[in-house]
Enzyme design. Structure first.
Site, PDB file in Angstrom:
ATOM      1  N   ARG A 151     -11.444  -2.252   3.715  1.00 57.29           N
ATOM      2  CA  ARG A 151     -10.716  -1.165   4.382  1.00 57.29           C
ATOM      3  C   ARG A 151      -9.400  -1.622   4.978  1.00 57.29           C
ATOM      4  O   ARG A 151      -8.638  -0.815   5.521  1.00 57.29           O
ATOM      5  CB  ARG A 151     -11.598  -0.584   5.488  1.00 57.29           C
ATOM      6  CG  ARG A 151     -11.989  -1.629   6.541  1.00 57.29           C
ATOM      7  CD  ARG A 151     -13.135  -1.143   7.405  1.00 57.29           C
ATOM      8  NE  ARG A 151     -13.568  -2.177   8.362  1.00 57.29           N
ATOM      9  CZ  ARG A 151     -14.659  -2.079   9.104  1.00 57.29           C
ATOM     10  NH1 ARG A 151     -15.411  -1.000   9.022  1.00 57.29           N
ATOM     11  NH2 ARG A 151     -14.983  -3.028   9.944  1.00 57.29           N
TER      12      ARG A 151
ATOM     13  N   ARG B  93     -16.232  -2.160   4.442  1.00 54.97           N
ATOM     14  CA  ARG B  93     -15.708  -3.485   4.783  1.00 54.97           C
ATOM     15  C   ARG B  93     -16.106  -4.559   3.759  1.00 54.97           C
ATOM     16  O   ARG B  93     -15.320  -5.416   3.399  1.00 54.97           O
ATOM     17  CB  ARG B  93     -16.251  -3.868   6.165  1.00 54.97           C
ATOM     18  CG  ARG B  93     -16.075  -5.328   6.568  1.00 54.97           C
ATOM     19  CD  ARG B  93     -16.630  -5.511   7.984  1.00 54.97           C
ATOM     20  NE  ARG B  93     -16.805  -6.907   8.351  1.00 54.97           N
ATOM     21  CZ  ARG B  93     -15.972  -7.589   9.153  1.00 54.97           C
ATOM     22  NH1 ARG B  93     -14.889  -7.019   9.625  1.00 54.97           N
ATOM     23  NH2 ARG B  93     -16.241  -8.834   9.481  1.00 54.97           N
TER      24      ARG B  93
ATOM     25  N   GLU C 157      -4.391 -11.278  11.587  1.00 58.93           N
ATOM     26  CA  GLU C 157      -4.730  -9.868  11.723  1.00 58.93           C
ATOM     27  C   GLU C 157      -3.408  -9.127  11.883  1.00 58.93           C
ATOM     28  O   GLU C 157      -2.678  -9.347  12.853  1.00 58.93           O
ATOM     29  CB  GLU C 157      -5.608  -9.628  12.963  1.00 58.93           C
ATOM     30  CG  GLU C 157      -6.925 -10.409  12.965  1.00 58.93           C
ATOM     31  CD  GLU C 157      -8.053  -9.734  12.191  1.00 58.93           C
ATOM     32  OE1 GLU C 157      -7.834  -8.633  11.637  1.00 58.93           O
ATOM     33  OE2 GLU C 157      -9.143 -10.323  12.133  1.00 58.93           O
TER      34      GLU C 157
ATOM     35  N   TYR D 123      -7.178  -5.300  11.933  1.00 51.67           N
ATOM     36  CA  TYR D 123      -5.922  -5.213  12.623  1.00 51.67           C
ATOM     37  C   TYR D 123      -6.083  -5.847  13.991  1.00 51.67           C
ATOM     38  O   TYR D 123      -7.206  -6.250  14.340  1.00 51.67           O
ATOM     39  CB  TYR D 123      -5.514  -3.725  12.794  1.00 51.67           C
ATOM     40  CG  TYR D 123      -6.596  -2.884  13.431  1.00 51.67           C
ATOM     41  CD1 TYR D 123      -6.602  -2.651  14.812  1.00 51.67           C
ATOM     42  CD2 TYR D 123      -7.636  -2.348  12.686  1.00 51.67           C
ATOM     43  CE1 TYR D 123      -7.593  -1.896  15.405  1.00 51.67           C
ATOM     44  CE2 TYR D 123      -8.639  -1.598  13.280  1.00 51.67           C
ATOM     45  CZ  TYR D 123      -8.612  -1.382  14.631  1.00 51.67           C
ATOM     46  OH  TYR D 123      -9.613  -0.646  15.230  1.00 51.67           O
TER      47      TYR D 123
END
Ligand code: 0X9
Ligand code: ZN
Length: 737
Positions: free
Chosen positions: A174, A232, A374, A303
């Site tokens: 994702r 994921r 990230e 993220y």
């Protein structure tokens, strides 16, 4: 209780099977959850809430939950705010924004997130258009039969002995932005080879291997009708129960060790049936084992804007942490330089959570410096980064990887522990302290350290060996020059294995100018600067020194100093404590320098920090210097820094010394500061202007006459350098009248 948990988990998983994203989340909402303690995390996991970030993140986390879970969480006093009641609608909205972005086409190929076939096509096209530089290859085949593709990029010629760097994206399906960034890097390295000398020279010595999509099955599933935008893992068929293995828990480094791992097939952090059970991790391992000399690796994710370094599975520091941290900081600075975004550097344990069996730790364990980055955003909207942020995220990441390439191109890291200035007064000899430390292990050969010096751009270059004072620290005596003629210099050194380092890439320049003292703070009286924590003015008593050296017993001149704890060591677990001086008016001033006497003891920056910063007006603080290693002064040091970029012309300059942060052990005696000077100088640039006051005048004639006769070394008055202040110098003044 246990039965309830299992049922919830099974319901969640059976819902995922076969239904389109839209139906799969019927009755589910998206919520911002305020996590306060580990128990909250455990509870939320138990009731089946799905984190869209990293589970164990204290603070606010986006989660997918049923209304019932929200209710339960609230009963549990976990603050939960529903941000999206209708997930089907949320996904529709995102699709619409993406469609519009694609049509508008801003950013070209990067206007919108791209699917697996689109990425493959782009890689192939890059290689087809640049066959000398790039080739596409197959890394392996997934459970569902998709090919994992990579691209190799290097200058033409035999690449066998070149260094190698690996970038990959999308272990996690994702995390769409983590696919776009590696493709952008590939494209811009290739483009840079044609029009950027630095990139070309990187590619002459380095082969870059890029695998944008490690997990194509999972990635396709996040786009598919009937798929799941929030998937994921990969798509392993776990026979009967939920699908998928978390690829970033399947690597052979403390596999299934219990930190952010699960043996439940329905978990998002399922470790897999055995270590390296997955075709994706196996294929990447085989690729990596075929790459000799793999120096660095970045595994892109989203993220949170983090640069995560080794180790992620343990709190034991990596023995090469100073190098690992320095490269992390170099990337942080590069990321920030493009759009001002902050990417925090640290180990996962310090800034995120421990996790076992991760890719970055595995590459680090085989001798590569492995990082997880990230990408954007910091929080909401999570994986659905607006398409308009694809290009900026790629741009800052490209600067980040250039910083990495610069870093690994330097076998020796050259720095200036007492600062580097760019101005001296006419004839002034400047003593420069130089630190030369191996970047990747090995040793510096101190007998090879030298400085190359020349006067002016066209002068004849001479070399002088550096004086080694121990531990990779050197002293360079840089003779001053006269007005209008700058001194140019650079350093050269070799490692014991014969690798050569030049620093800087161009020449450093010492200009000549008449210094003007703008501020002089001798500390004989209290300057009444603003203080925080144990900063104070007075006489230090020689206390402290649990580690390093104790404080001095007086100032560099006089008795008093500004110091952090005049009676001893700094505290453990200290937050940043500031000493702020100013404001100073530097309007109309150029070439500003900060000089002071330093007596500092501080542990290495992995644990404790000492920093100097400056700012102009309400701008943000800029770091001038921070300790790159342990500092153990046992005498007063003269330090000087070029602060011109911030200070020149500033009507309101502030200078700040910071003690901390510090960790929980090993206390040192900290900062002592004396005799602070802020000076500026005018650059006259005129030959014949002996005193550098901007005029070739009778003053200069008088200066020459008053020092008439032989001169040793470099003399400001010997403007026709012949070791004699004589008529030739006078004639040059007159010729430039
Ligand atoms: O949990 C992960 O695999 C990564 N975060 S993500 O949100 N993208 O899933 C972080 C992995 C970093 N490494 C360690 N924590 N060891
Ligand atoms: Zn991830």
């Amino acid at each position: 209780m246990i039965t309830t948990i299992l049922t919830t988990a099974t319901i969640l998983c059976s819902q995922i099977l076969g239904s389109p994203t839209i139906d799969r989340y019927e009755g589910w909402v998206m919520a911002n959850v305020e996590i306060e303690c580990p128990e909250d995390i455990e509870y939320l996991r138990d009731i089946g809430a799905r984190s869209l970030a990293c589970y164990d993140h204290p603070g606010q986390t986006q989660m997918l939950m049923t209304e019932k879970m929200v209710e339960n969480a609230r009963l549990h006093r976990i603050e939960t705010k529903i941000t999206e009641r209708d997930i089907a609608n949320y996904i529709k909205k995102i699709d619409q924004i993406r469609g519009e972005a694609r049509t508008a086409g801003v950013g070209g190929w990067y206007s919108d997130f791209k699917t697996w076939p689109e990425v493959n096509q782009q890689l192939q096209q890059l290689a087809n258009n640049n066959p000398k530089l790039a080739s596409v290859f197959e890394v392996g085949i997934t459970h569902e039969g998709r090919a994992i593709r990579g691209i190799r990029i290097t200058s033409p010629g035999d690449a066998t002995n070149r260094k190698r760097i690996l970038f990959n994206g999308c272990q996690h399906a994702r995390e769409w932005i983590a696919v776009m960034v590696p493709v952008y890097i590939a494209e811009h390295l290739i483009e840079g080879w044609y029009n950027n000398a630095e990139i070309q020279s990187f590619l002459d010595t380095t082969e870059v291997i890029i695998v944008p999509i490690v997990n194509p099955d999972g990635y396709e599933f996040t786009y598919a009708v009937g798929g799941d935008r929030f998937w994921r893992k990969n798509r392993r068929n776990n026979s009967g129960s939920c699908e998928g293995v978390d690829l970033n828990r399947n690597w052979d480094i403390d596999w299934n060790g219990g930190d952010s791992t699960s043996t439940s097939t329905c978990s998002d952090i399922y470790v897999g049936p055995s270590v390296f059970s997955e075709p994706e991790t196996q294929a990447m391992r085989t690729l990596i084992e075929s790459l000799p000399n793999l120096v660095t690796h970045i595994d892109f994710h989203s993220y949170s804007q983090l640069i995560l370094k080794a180790w992620g599975y343990t709190s034991t520091p990596h023995p090469d942490d100073n190098i690992i941290q320095a490269l992390g900081v170099a990337m942080h600075d590069a990321y920030q330089s493009v759009h001002g975004e902050q990417y925090t550097v640290g180990t996962p344990g310090d800034i995120l959570y421990y996790a076992d069996g991760t890719f970055q730790d595995w590459t680090t364990s085989i001798g590569t410096l492995g990082y997880t980055i990230e990408l954007r955003p910091t929080g909401s909207p999570g994986f659905d980064l607006p398409p308009s942020e694809i290009v900026p995220t790629c741009e800052e990441s490209f600067e980040g990887i250039l910083a990495m390439m610069r870093f690994i191109s330097n076998p020796v890291t050259v720095s200036f522990p007492n600062g580097l200035i760019s101005f001296v007064t006419p004839g002034e000899m400047h003593v420069l302290h130089v630190s030369m430390q191996p970047t990747f292990g090995g040793e510096v050969d101190p007998t090879t350290a030298k400085i190359h010096i020349r006067y002016g751009e066209t002068g004849v270059e001479g070399t002088v060996p550096l004086e080694h004072t121990g531990n990779g620290l050197f002293k360079a005596n840089i003779p001053g020059s006269f007005c209008g003629l700058s001194t140019e210099f650079w350093f050269e050194v070799e490692t014991t294995t014969g690798q050569n380092q030049r620093y800087p890439a161009g020449n450093a320049v010492l200009n000549v100018g008449a210094a003007q003292l703008v501020e002089e703070i001798t500390m004989d009286q209290n300057p009444n600067w603003s203080t925080d924590g144990l900063w104070s003015w007075g006489q230090p008593i020689g206390g402290g020194g649990q580690y390093g050296n104790p404080d001095p017993t007086s100032g560099a001149t006089g008795n008093n100093v500004m110091g952090y704890n005049l009676n001893g060591d700094y505290e453990s677990n200290l937050s940043e404590k500031h000493l702020v001086a100013g404001p100073y008016n530097l309007s109309g001033n150029q070439n500003t320098q900060l000089q002071f006497s330093r007596y500092l003891n501080v542990e290495q920056p992995m644990y404790d920090h000492a920093t100097i910063s400056v700012k102009s007006g309400n701008d943000s603080w800029q770091t001038v210097w921070t300790n790159l290693s342990e500092i153990t002064d046992d005498q007063w040091q003269a330090v000087s820094y070029d602060i011109s970029t911030v200070a020149d012309n500033s009507p309101e300059l502030w200078v700040r010394w910071t003690m901390g942060s510090t960790d929980s052990a090993w206390q040192y005696s900290g900062w002592n500061i004396d005799d602070v000077y802020i000076s500026t100088s005018i650059e006259s640039g005129m030959v014949g202007d002996v005193n550098c006051d901007g005029l070739v005048s009778v003053e200069d004639v008088l200066t020459i006459i008053s020092s008439w006769g032989p001169c040793e070394g470099v003399c400001a008055e010997d403007i026709v350098p012949d070791q004699n202040i004589n008529v030739s110098d006078l004639l040059l003044v007159i010729a430039n009248w």
